[in-house]
Enzyme design. Sequence first.
Site, PDB file in Angstrom:
ATOM      1  N   ARG A   1       0.664  -1.305  -0.121  1.00 29.73           N
ATOM      2  CA  ARG A   1      -0.174   0.185  -0.073  1.00 29.73           C
ATOM      3  C   ARG A   1       0.729   1.192  -0.020  1.00 29.73           C
ATOM      4  O   ARG A   1       0.584   2.195  -0.536  1.00 29.73           O
ATOM      5  CB  ARG A   1      -1.041  -0.056   0.969  1.00 29.73           C
ATOM      6  CG  ARG A   1      -2.068   1.120   1.154  1.00 29.73           C
ATOM      7  CD  ARG A   1      -2.921   0.888   2.304  1.00 29.73           C
ATOM      8  NE  ARG A   1      -3.962   1.800   2.097  1.00 29.73           N
ATOM      9  CZ  ARG A   1      -4.513   2.698   3.267  1.00 29.73           C
ATOM     10  NH1 ARG A   1      -3.762   2.383   4.396  1.00 29.73           N
ATOM     11  NH2 ARG A   1      -5.357   3.441   3.383  1.00 29.73           N
TER      12      ARG A   1
ATOM     13  N   HIS B   1       0.233   4.464  -2.457  1.00 31.79           N
ATOM     14  CA  HIS B   1       0.172   5.977  -2.126  1.00 31.79           C
ATOM     15  C   HIS B   1       1.516   6.852  -2.590  1.00 31.79           C
ATOM     16  O   HIS B   1       1.224   7.974  -2.363  1.00 31.79           O
ATOM     17  CB  HIS B   1       0.090   5.904  -0.440  1.00 31.79           C
ATOM     18  CG  HIS B   1      -1.439   5.334  -0.365  1.00 31.79           C
ATOM     19  ND1 HIS B   1      -2.195   6.072   0.919  1.00 31.79           N
ATOM     20  CD2 HIS B   1      -2.200   4.477  -0.596  1.00 31.79           C
ATOM     21  CE1 HIS B   1      -3.359   5.599   0.941  1.00 31.79           C
ATOM     22  NE2 HIS B   1      -3.524   4.543   0.029  1.00 31.79           N
TER      23      HIS B   1
END
Length: 345
Positions: free
Chosen positions: A67, A71
């Site tokens: 993740r 991001h």
Amino acid sequence: MASMLMCFLVFFGATLAAGFSDAQPKPVPGLSYTFYKSTCPKLESIISKQLKKEFKKDIGLAAGLLRLHFHDCFVQGCDASVLLDGSASGPSEQDALPNLTLRPAAFKAINDLRALINKKCGVVVSCADVVAVAARDSVALSGGPNYKVPLGRRDGLTFATQNVTLADLPPPTSNVSFLINTLNKLNLTITDLVTLSGGHTIGLAHCTSFTNRLYQTQDTNMDKTFAKNLKLTCPAANTTNTTVNDIRTPNTFDNKYYVDLMNRQGLFTSDQGLYSDSRTKSLVLKFALNQTQFFEQFALSMVKMGQLSVLTGSKGEIRTNCSARNSGSGLWSVLEPLVETASTF
Ligand code: HEM
């Protein structure tokens, strides 16, 4: 003779086919698959060896690292700007709402890798590259596809503002049209959207990311038993508890996320929508039925995402510490144009 010729053709044809399926996408200018061949030849084994050890202690870190790469790349490109701590110039990307649930362990793992690599190779590898390789290893070591990562990214000197960060990372309440538009701005396709969302085959989510589907009214597009169980974990809309993204195989990178969607057991509005929208449904079905096709496309879409607006050549810097830009880098960014101007006379 004819059968020998046949054998040769079958063998040659199969080799060619294998060669094609192994073909790597061409890296964007400035990146290459052999970037650290002479400056840090052991880079990839240093990272994978260390992460193997870390994942034995906490497999959740793999989801955190995957993740983190997403991001990083969606906001201002894959320049490790998400790693920069806030400063006098204002709150950092990290302080923006979608980044508040990034795992502290993931930031620490990148800084630990950074220190290890500095020791073995000197300060030659960018933090953005470390994040990209760590994300790949997170996928591969959790059971997913292994793929080669183009390297040579440089680290950004600045982080994005809160407003830019918020605008670039779609919320979990997004519908499919909103997601398609957001990814389209980054030149990512509907196929990339459905494929990359498959990252939700591992990891956790906080109740606040999906209680919009439980309270006040229950989302009719959610399986009733699934909703009942989620309400036990999240008895109120703002509970701080967490649950797994993929109820079937929460720690394994596989295609079960798509099977969840077919059973209306997707967690976020942004997940479940992919199975109700006619533009994305067939791809969900395809991946649910064929893990190999999902893995092949996931590798391609990750390489694409991993090359968004990268800094290369002499742009940016190689950060010594991933959480802060190098001291004096402000001075260089002022001096560089002066040097260029001087050399033109
Ligand atoms: C398409 C739009 C996306 C949305 C709206 C979205 C949203 C979210 C949200 C809300 C969470 C849970 C945060 C929390 O409550 O703690 C989450 C977790 C996660 N997301 Fe996404 N995501 C998207 C795309 C992606 C992509 C492209 C990837 C990677 C390829 C990814 C990988 C993950 C992973 C691995 C987790 C679990 C993190 C952990 O356990 O620490 N997501 N996502």
